[in-house]
Design an enzyme around this catalytic site. Structure first.
Site, short mmCIF file in Angstrom:
data_model
loop_
_atom_site.label_atom_id
_atom_site.label_comp_id
_atom_site.label_asym_id
_atom_site.label_seq_id
_atom_site.Cartn_x
_atom_site.Cartn_y
_atom_site.Cartn_z
N LYS A 71 8.63 8.44 3.40
CA LYS A 71 10.11 8.48 3.68
C LYS A 71 10.76 10.00 3.19
O LYS A 71 11.61 10.53 4.01
CB LYS A 71 11.05 7.43 3.36
CG LYS A 71 10.87 6.05 4.32
CD LYS A 71 11.65 5.10 3.92
CE LYS A 71 11.51 3.74 4.56
NZ LYS A 71 12.68 2.95 4.69
N ASN A 92 13.66 7.92 8.05
CA ASN A 92 12.90 6.99 8.44
C ASN A 92 12.53 6.94 9.75
O ASN A 92 11.83 5.93 10.27
CB ASN A 92 13.42 5.52 8.11
CG ASN A 92 14.58 5.05 8.91
OD1 ASN A 92 15.19 5.96 9.53
ND2 ASN A 92 14.96 3.64 8.97
N ASP A 108 18.64 3.35 7.84
CA ASP A 108 18.40 2.25 7.13
C ASP A 108 20.09 1.89 6.56
O ASP A 108 20.30 0.63 6.34
CB ASP A 108 17.69 2.67 5.61
CG ASP A 108 16.21 2.66 5.82
OD1 ASP A 108 15.77 1.69 7.00
OD2 ASP A 108 15.61 3.22 5.17
N ALA A 135 19.00 1.49 -8.12
CA ALA A 135 19.24 3.16 -7.82
C ALA A 135 18.33 3.65 -7.33
O ALA A 135 17.92 4.84 -7.36
CB ALA A 135 19.70 3.75 -9.24
N TYR A 225 13.70 -9.88 2.10
CA TYR A 225 13.88 -10.92 3.12
C TYR A 225 12.32 -11.86 3.00
O TYR A 225 12.20 -12.69 3.73
CB TYR A 225 13.75 -10.24 4.48
CG TYR A 225 12.71 -9.28 4.66
CD1 TYR A 225 11.25 -9.60 5.06
CD2 TYR A 225 12.93 -7.66 4.48
CE1 TYR A 225 10.31 -8.36 5.24
CE2 TYR A 225 11.89 -6.84 4.75
CZ TYR A 225 10.73 -7.28 5.21
OH TYR A 225 9.61 -6.47 5.13
P1 ATR Z 1 13.05 1.34 -3.56
O1 ATR Z 1 12.70 2.64 -2.73
O2 ATR Z 1 12.42 0.34 -2.62
O3 ATR Z 1 14.49 1.16 -3.84
P2 ATR Z 1 12.20 2.24 -6.10
O4 ATR Z 1 12.80 3.33 -6.06
O5 ATR Z 1 11.15 1.94 -6.65
O6 ATR Z 1 12.15 1.32 -4.55
O7 ATR Z 1 13.41 1.49 -6.89
C1 ATR Z 1 13.42 0.26 -7.37
C2 ATR Z 1 14.42 -0.44 -7.83
O8 ATR Z 1 14.52 -1.86 -8.59
C3 ATR Z 1 15.06 0.77 -9.14
O9 ATR Z 1 16.48 0.57 -9.23
C4 ATR Z 1 14.42 -0.25 -10.18
O10 ATR Z 1 15.12 -0.01 -11.36
P3 ATR Z 1 14.54 1.37 -12.65
O11 ATR Z 1 15.32 2.50 -12.08
O12 ATR Z 1 14.99 0.91 -13.96
O13 ATR Z 1 13.13 1.25 -12.44
C5 ATR Z 1 14.62 -1.62 -9.87
N1 ATR Z 1 13.70 -2.63 -10.48
C6 ATR Z 1 12.47 -2.89 -10.38
N2 ATR Z 1 12.01 -3.68 -11.11
C7 ATR Z 1 12.93 -3.99 -11.96
C8 ATR Z 1 12.84 -5.09 -13.09
N3 ATR Z 1 11.82 -5.77 -13.36
N4 ATR Z 1 14.28 -5.00 -13.68
C9 ATR Z 1 15.12 -4.41 -13.28
N5 ATR Z 1 15.11 -3.56 -12.17
C10 ATR Z 1 14.20 -3.41 -11.71
#
Ligand code: ATR
Length: 281
Positions: A71, A92, A108, A135, A225
């Site tokens: 993406k 996307n 999205d 984030a 989902y």
């Molecule tokens: P996506 O593109 O699907 O949003 P990503 O960029 O990997 O995926 O982001 C995953 C999000 O889930 C992030 O906000 C991540 O928090 P961090 O920035 O601290 O990594 C959050 N996340 C994933 N696993 C987590 C956990 N066990 N506890 C809290 N936040 C989590």
């Protein structure tokens, strides 16, 4: 399905792509609308993405969706990218325009807003503060759509504080970063809560969040989902909140893409939901 020589072809590029629900989703609409066309999965490795994208006009394809991990990187391969996608920092959806011009956009955020509007018709962006958990890439799309829709305040809560602070600084008002440890209190006065993380997804840890401070009229939504009803949504529903699961975002994000390639504005119906859900583990 029988194609003629004039069939319209589109698809989805991902690596891996086998998990993608998009072929099932677009395939349903193609059949329902009796369109002479096909939507196919393309397993494209990151090092072949540029070749694959350039092949779209060469093969006469109408366009393609992009899923993980393409993406962000695909954006630089476009001839034009719309403002919303530029702000999100990812596309996307590619449409091959006349002359082979590659146009990228991100649907999205549109899918998210349409899903919430459908699932919680009483909500609108000006209803009050929004709390966004996460984030990452999904949070970026959600925040841009909320910002564009005029949300008065967006409280961004993320485990890694710096990432939330960076995003709030990049997007500007009305985003503010809230420490992860303050997430329960951040729900005070909120009109919408959105989980954009994978927490709560099958096989992932739960999202630990107390909804005590959340006003009873607030809408709670999860982009997860699988399962369709996460613990967050179950607890929210038990407390009497309107809840919106993550399937609608997936279904609605596909509508503008389908329209641009195949010319029909497709409907999100209970039959479509059931058809797609059959493939959700
Ligand atoms: P996506 O593109 O699907 O949003 P990503 O960029 O990997 O995926 O982001 C995953 C999000 O889930 C992030 O906000 C991540 O928090 P961090 O920035 O601290 O990594 C959050 N996340 C994933 N696993 C987590 C956990 N066990 N506890 C809290 N936040 C989590």
């Amino acid at each position: 399905m029988t194609l003629t020589g004039a069939a319209t072809i589109a698809g989805v590029m991902g690596w891996p792509v086998s998990h993608s629900l998009s072929p099932r989703l677009h395939g349903f609409w193609l059949e329902q609308n009796k369109i002479d066309g096909a939507y196919v999965p393309f397993a494209v490795s990151p090092d072949r993405l540029a070749d694959a994208v350039r092949a779209l006009p060469a093969l006469g394809l109408a366009g393609a969706n992009l899923t993980i991990p393409h993406k962000e990187t695909a954006m630089a391969l476009m001839d034009k990218v719309d403002e919303t996608a530029r702000r999100i920092g990812a596309i996307n959806c590619i449409t091959v325009n006349p002359g082979g011009v590659l146009a990228g956009r991100n649907t999205d955020g549109f899918g998210f807003m349409e899903s919430v509007r459908e699932g919680a018709p009483g909500w609108n962006a000006s209803a009050g503060p929004v709390v966004v958990i996460g984030a990452g890439g999904a949070a970026r799309a959600v925040c841009v759509s909320l910002q564009e829709a005029g949300a008065p305040e967006i409280r961004l809560v993320n485990r890694t504080a710096q990432r939330a602070a960076d995003l709030a600084a990049e997007f500007g008002a009305p985003l503010t970063a809230v420490p992860w440890l303050d997430r329960d209190a951040a729900l005070e006065g909120a009109a919408l809560l959105v989980n954009t993380t994978s927490l709560g997804m099958a096989g992932q840890p739960a999202l630990e969040l107390s909804l005590e401070a959340l006003p009873s009229q607030a809408v709670v939504t999860d982009i997860v989902y699988a399962p369709l009803e996460t613990d967050l949504l179950r607890i929210a529903r038990d407390r009497g909140h309107s809840v919106v699961n993550g399937l609608g975002m997936l279904l609605h994000q596909a509508r503008p893409a389908f329209k641009s390639w195949f010319g029909e504005d497709p409907a999100v119906t209970p039959a479509l939901r059931a058809h797609v859900l059959e493939a959700v583990p």
